[in-house]
Write a protein that holds these residues in place. Structure first.
Motif, short mmCIF file in Angstrom:
data_model
loop_
_atom_site.label_atom_id
_atom_site.label_comp_id
_atom_site.label_asym_id
_atom_site.label_seq_id
_atom_site.Cartn_x
_atom_site.Cartn_y
_atom_site.Cartn_z
N VAL A 128 0.78 -1.15 0.15
CA VAL A 128 0.17 -0.16 0.06
C VAL A 128 0.75 1.30 0.00
CG1 VAL A 128 -1.64 1.11 1.31
CG2 VAL A 128 -1.90 -1.06 0.99
N ARG A 129 1.90 1.52 0.82
CA ARG A 129 2.69 2.45 0.82
C ARG A 129 3.48 2.62 -0.56
NH1 ARG A 129 0.75 4.90 4.35
NH2 ARG A 129 1.04 4.85 6.58
N ARG A 130 3.89 1.51 -1.08
CA ARG A 130 4.71 1.78 -2.27
C ARG A 130 3.98 1.62 -3.64
NH1 ARG A 130 9.21 -2.57 0.25
NH2 ARG A 130 10.09 -0.97 1.90
N ASP A 131 2.68 1.01 -3.87
CA ASP A 131 2.16 0.70 -5.05
C ASP A 131 0.54 0.75 -4.87
OD1 ASP A 131 1.28 -0.06 -7.45
OD2 ASP A 131 2.15 -2.28 -7.40
N ALA A 132 -0.04 -0.23 -4.67
CA ALA A 132 -1.44 -0.14 -4.52
C ALA A 132 -2.00 -1.37 -3.90
CB ALA A 132 -2.18 0.27 -5.85
N GLY A 133 -2.82 -1.05 -2.86
CA GLY A 133 -3.50 -2.13 -2.05
C GLY A 133 -5.07 -2.13 -2.02
N PRO A 148 -0.05 4.94 -3.76
CA PRO A 148 0.66 6.14 -4.92
C PRO A 148 0.01 5.65 -6.12
CG PRO A 148 2.36 4.64 -3.95
CD PRO A 148 1.30 4.22 -3.21
N ASN A 149 -0.21 4.41 -6.54
CA ASN A 149 -0.51 4.05 -7.86
C ASN A 149 -2.26 3.71 -7.95
OD1 ASN A 149 1.74 4.42 -8.93
ND2 ASN A 149 2.18 2.46 -8.35
N ALA A 150 -2.89 3.82 -6.70
CA ALA A 150 -4.23 3.33 -6.61
C ALA A 150 -5.42 3.84 -7.35
CB ALA A 150 -4.78 3.59 -5.10
N THR A 204 -5.54 5.40 5.35
CA THR A 204 -4.04 4.76 5.11
C THR A 204 -2.99 5.93 5.27
OG1 THR A 204 -4.05 4.48 2.90
CG2 THR A 204 -5.00 2.39 4.08
N GLY A 205 -3.36 7.10 4.94
CA GLY A 205 -2.32 8.11 4.85
C GLY A 205 -1.93 8.23 3.16
N GLU A 206 -2.38 7.12 2.40
CA GLU A 206 -2.38 7.22 1.15
C GLU A 206 -3.56 7.90 0.24
OE1 GLU A 206 0.77 6.62 -0.22
OE2 GLU A 206 1.59 5.92 1.74
N ASP A 207 -3.05 8.17 -1.22
CA ASP A 207 -4.13 8.58 -1.81
C ASP A 207 -4.66 7.38 -2.38
OD1 ASP A 207 -5.63 10.28 -3.23
OD2 ASP A 207 -3.84 10.94 -4.68
N ALA A 256 -11.66 -7.47 -10.86
CA ALA A 256 -11.01 -6.68 -12.00
C ALA A 256 -9.83 -5.85 -11.20
CB ALA A 256 -11.88 -5.88 -12.27
N LEU A 257 -9.82 -5.57 -10.08
CA LEU A 257 -8.93 -4.91 -9.30
C LEU A 257 -7.29 -5.83 -9.20
CD1 LEU A 257 -10.90 -3.07 -6.68
CD2 LEU A 257 -9.35 -1.97 -8.30
N LEU A 258 -7.70 -6.97 -8.90
CA LEU A 258 -6.85 -8.21 -8.69
C LEU A 258 -6.04 -8.24 -9.93
CD1 LEU A 258 -8.47 -11.15 -6.92
CD2 LEU A 258 -6.48 -9.89 -5.98
N GLU A 259 -6.77 -8.41 -11.18
CA GLU A 259 -6.23 -8.43 -12.47
C GLU A 259 -5.13 -7.40 -12.75
OE1 GLU A 259 -9.18 -9.61 -15.25
OE2 GLU A 259 -9.76 -11.48 -14.09
N ALA A 260 -5.66 -6.17 -12.26
CA ALA A 260 -5.06 -5.02 -12.67
C ALA A 260 -3.69 -4.47 -11.95
CB ALA A 260 -5.81 -3.83 -12.45
N GLY A 261 -3.46 -5.73 -10.89
CA GLY A 261 -2.12 -5.69 -10.17
C GLY A 261 -2.26 -4.92 -8.94
N VAL A 262 -3.69 -4.76 -8.50
CA VAL A 262 -3.93 -4.14 -6.97
C VAL A 262 -4.17 -5.42 -5.92
CG1 VAL A 262 -5.72 -3.00 -5.50
CG2 VAL A 262 -5.27 -2.34 -8.02
N LYS A 263 -3.26 -5.54 -5.03
CA LYS A 263 -3.15 -6.71 -4.21
C LYS A 263 -4.07 -6.54 -2.97
CE LYS A 263 1.37 -8.25 -5.76
NZ LYS A 263 2.84 -8.49 -5.31
#
Length: 368
Positions: free
Chosen positions: A40-45, A150-152, A195-198, A215-222
C-alpha cells in the motif's frame, strides 16, 4: 452469530487468515501483513470495508439536522460530492462515533459510520432526527472497497467506463462522484481513505462487488487485511474509535480539535461541553510517541511522564519506520521525559508530532 461481507468467499479463495472483528468474519492478512503494508505504501493495495455502515439521509431539512448532529460544520459542504470528517457527540462532549458525511444534494446526504458502533449510531441518529422530518435509510445492500496507495487512483481509473475516467481522476481530496465501471456497474467513488495514502473508497452494489474486486486483482492491485490497515492508519496519525476515543473522551482530548467548528451560534449536541473545555482546558491530552529500543508498544501499557501517569492507546510496530510507535493519553501539561512500563521495566519514549509517516516517508523528528 458472525456476519460475513459479500466478499467473504473471495478472501477465503485467496488464502486469507480470517478473524472475528467486531462480529464480522474479516481477513487479517493474506500471508504477510508486512508485505501488504509495504504494498500500500509503495504501489496499490485494496481492503474489503463492506462491514462499514452506509446511511442515507433524505429530506428538505437534512442539512439543519446535520448542523445539530455533528461537531464539524456541514455548512462547509457547498458543492455536491464534497465530504467532511466529523465526530458525533453526546451532550457531555464525548465521541459517540467519528464518521464521514457526503453532500449529494440539498435533500440528500450520506454518512459512513464505523461497523462496531452501527447499532448505537443508528439509534442515536434516529432519535436525534425526530422532528426534522427526514428519512434515515441504512444501506446494507451496498459493499465497499478501499483502493489505497500511490498508484491506486490510476489503477482504479483504468477499470472505469471510458466516459467517466477523467471525472474520477480529477476528483479533489474528500470529494466523491457517481461513475460506472467498464462493465457498466454503478460506483460511488470517493477520494478518501484510512491509510495516509491517496486512493479511492468505492461504494457499490453487493452483487457487483466480487466482479470489481477481481478486476482490481487482475489490474495488479493486491489485497490487504486488517493487520496492514491498522499499521498504515497509525503511521498516518489516524485515530481508531474505541481505542483512541469513545463516549468518555472529547475531540479535544483525542487530538481532534481541528474537527470542531464553533461557528456562529450553531447549537450542535455537545457544544456547551466543548466550549467549557476550550475555555478551561482539558485534564488529558493525546500525544504521539516513538520507542527507539526494540519492542512493541501495546494498548493499556502504563506511561509515566512529568505531568503524571497515562497509558498507551493505539500502539504497533511501524513497518515503514522499523520501530514501535503509539498514541498515548497523558495528563495535560508538558510531558517532559516519558517512559513506558513494559513488564516492570521503564523504557524511554520520545514524544513526536504525528502523522509519523506522510507520503511514504518518516516525518521530521520521528526517526531522530
Amino acid at each position: 452469530m458472525t456476519r460475513k461481507t459479500v466478499l467473504n468467499d473471495s478472501h477465503r479463495s485467496l488464502g486469507a487468515k480470517m478473524v472475528d472483528f467486531g462480529g464480522w468474519d474479516m481477513p487479517l492478512n493474506y500471508g504477510s501483513q508486512i508485505e501488504e503494508h509495504h504494498q500500500v505504501r509503495r504501489d496499490a493495495g485494496m481492503f474489503d470495508v463492506s462491514h462499514m455502515t452506509v446511511v442515507d439521509l433524505h429530506g428538505a431539512r437534512a442539512r439543519p439536522f446535520l448542523r445539530q448532529l455533528l461537531a464539524n460544520s456541514v455548512d462547509k459542504l457547498k458543492k455536491p460530492g464534497k465530504a467532511l470528517y466529523s465526530c458525533m457527540l453526546n451532550p457531555q462532549g464525548g465521541v459517540i462515533d467519528d464518521l464521514i458525511v457526503y453532500f449529494l444534494a440539498d435533500d440528500h446526504f450520506r454518512l459512513v459510520v464505523n461497523a462496531a458502533t452501527r447499532a448505537k449510531d443508528l439509534a442515536w441518529i434516529g432519535e436525534q432526527a425526530a422532528g426534522f422530518g427526514i428519512d434515515v435509510v441504512e444501506r446494507p445492500e451496498l459493499a465497499m472497497i478501499a483502493v489505497q496507495g500511490p498508484n491506486a487512483r490510476e489503477r482504479t481509473a483504468a477499470l472505469l467506463h471510458a466516459d467517466d475516467r477523467d471525472r474520477a481522476a480529477k476528483l479533489s481530496r474528500f470529494a466523491a462522484a457517481e461513475v460506472r465501471s467498464a462493465s457498466g456497474a454503478g460506483l460511488f467513488v470517493a477520494r478518501t481513505g484510512y491509510t495516509g495514502e491517496d486512493g479511492f473508497e468505492i461504494v457499490l452494489a453487493g452483487a457487483d462487488a466480487a466482479g470489481f474486486w477481481n478486476a482490481l486483482l487482475e489490474a495488479g492491485v493486491k489485497p490487504a487485511g486488517l493487520g496492514a490497515r491498522d499499521t498504515l492508519r497509525l503511521e498516518a496519525g489516524l485515530a481508531l474509535y474505541g481505542q483512541d476515543m469513545d463516549e468518555d473522551v472529547s475531540p479535544y482530548e483525542a487530538a481532534l480539535g481541528w474537527t470542531v467548528a464553533l461557528d456562529g451560534d450553531r447549537a450542535f449536541t455537545g457544544r456547551e461541553a466543548l466550549e467549557r473545555q476550550q475555555a478551561e482546558g482539558t485534564a488529558r491530552q493525546l500525544i504521539g510517541v516513538v520507542m527507539d529500543e526494540r519492542g512493541v508498544l501495546r494498548h493499556g501499557q502504563r506511561v509515566l511522564g512529568a505531568s503524571g501517569e497515562g497509558e498507551i492507546l493505539s500502539g504497533t510496530f511501524s513497518p515503514t519506520l522499523g520501530k514501535a510507535i503509539a498514541f498515548a493519553r497523558v495528563p495535560a501539561g508538558v510531558p517532559g521525559e516519558v517512559r513506558v512500563d513494559i513488564r516492570g521495566r521503564e523504557v524511554p519514549l520520545r514524544v513526536v508530532k504525528f502523522p509519523f509517516v506522510r507520503d511514504g516517508q518518516a516525518q521530521p523528528g520521528v526517526l531522530a
